[in-house]
Write an enzyme that holds these catalytic residues in place. Sequence first.
Site, mmCIF file in Angstrom:
data_model
loop_
_atom_site.group_PDB
_atom_site.id
_atom_site.type_symbol
_atom_site.label_atom_id
_atom_site.label_comp_id
_atom_site.label_asym_id
_atom_site.label_seq_id
_atom_site.Cartn_x
_atom_site.Cartn_y
_atom_site.Cartn_z
ATOM 1 N N CYS A 1 -8.504 -8.107 -30.166
ATOM 2 C CA CYS A 1 -7.635 -9.277 -29.990
ATOM 3 C C CYS A 1 -6.662 -9.484 -31.146
ATOM 4 O O CYS A 1 -5.668 -10.175 -30.987
ATOM 5 C CB CYS A 1 -8.470 -10.536 -29.805
ATOM 6 S SG CYS A 1 -9.417 -10.560 -28.265
ATOM 7 N N HIS B 1 -3.707 -15.465 -23.142
ATOM 8 C CA HIS B 1 -4.037 -14.565 -24.248
ATOM 9 C C HIS B 1 -3.920 -13.115 -23.775
ATOM 10 O O HIS B 1 -4.916 -12.494 -23.407
ATOM 11 C CB HIS B 1 -5.461 -14.889 -24.724
ATOM 12 C CG HIS B 1 -6.033 -13.990 -25.756
ATOM 13 N ND1 HIS B 1 -5.273 -13.215 -26.609
ATOM 14 C CD2 HIS B 1 -7.335 -13.750 -26.082
ATOM 15 C CE1 HIS B 1 -6.078 -12.536 -27.408
ATOM 16 N NE2 HIS B 1 -7.335 -12.840 -27.107
ATOM 17 N N CYS C 1 -9.849 -14.625 -33.984
ATOM 18 C CA CYS C 1 -11.152 -13.984 -33.875
ATOM 19 C C CYS C 1 -10.978 -12.654 -33.156
ATOM 20 O O CYS C 1 -10.009 -12.452 -32.416
ATOM 21 C CB CYS C 1 -12.133 -14.878 -33.131
ATOM 22 S SG CYS C 1 -11.641 -15.305 -31.434
#
Length: 398
Positions: A105, A354, A384
């Site tokens: 991510c 996202h 994160c």
Amino acid sequence: MNEPVIVDAVRTPFGKRDGAFQDTHPQDLAAAPLRALEERNGFDPAVVDDVVYGCVTPKGDQGSNIARIAPLVAGWGEEIPGDAGPGASYEGRHGPPGVQLNRMCGSGQQAINFAAGQVAAGFQDVVVAGGVEHMTREPMGSDGGSMADTYGEHYSEPVPQGESAERIAETWGFDRDDLDELAVDSQRRWGEAWEAGRYDSQVVPVETTLDGEPITVERDGHARPGTDMETLADLPLAFREEGEGVIHAGNSSGIVDGAAATLVCSREVAEANGWEPMARIVAQEVVGVDPVMMLTGPIPATRQLLDSANVTVDDIDLFEVNEAFASVVAAWLEETGAPWERTNVNGGAIAHGHPLGATGAALVTKLVHELERTGAETALSTMCIGFGQGIATLIERE
């Protein structure tokens, strides 16, 4: 050492899963921010030394190094006059190479950090850094395989991210209302920012096709600014049985398709090209954390970044903390003491979504433009990352 600056930063609209970009090839989506940067800043692609793109699921339509293919699709490809065979001089106009990276991510943000490092060291002058993820075409986790037996010698279980988010909520004592309130506020903030035109300078329209018809995508497709507590209360839990958890689709990040890119160079190169930098990249940090409670990485990443830059939370005007799950942001707020009023001020991933490989670049893009809009000075972005990592970047307005 050179001072790396961000000249411009853009992103595509984020299309909801099976939405506006379902018929758009990921390579075309990845190319859109590149063309926008070229058009907005009037540079010859030959000045770009490299394209660094994050992509978390580099398979299928996103395979074959999409960071190299994107500039070719954007028209930035090699165009050398004359014979390119034996004895050729290879002089003339040519486009940049490209490298795809995967820090899960944090990939898009890592692309910017890598670009800044290359520029600071003097190895490269101009780098386009960002990311892409087409989560409709290449679903999250579809590149995964089995875990080695030896992993179990160190960790009892490979915990899914959703379960990690649940354990964070338990550890910090957040109930469902706590997290849903944050989610509602994220949606509200996105709606107010969008209607006020705060995204106009950074979200570039994408011309594509849908069901064989030409369309222009101009708006994020996942956001639901009218979301309220009553709506979220009716949603089923996503990772646990009812009554045993707090995480659901409404307080988690949206699954979307999108791309983002920044133009990074040294201050001297910006001046030589007549570019006006928007921000300078001051510091960066990555950390490893417990892969079971894997989503706590933004906490130590932020602390280490503040320490290395010799600043405090009170010195930072704006924060972006990726809303992978509301519990991640809530824990970060509690542990760092940062105020929610200065965090994700124009809404976060719970609202706009996202797109894994692109989000880090999109968060930095949001901060760069918000610094310019408000006249604030300093901003910090943190995320994160799966299997226990955290990333953070500190920027200052020019």
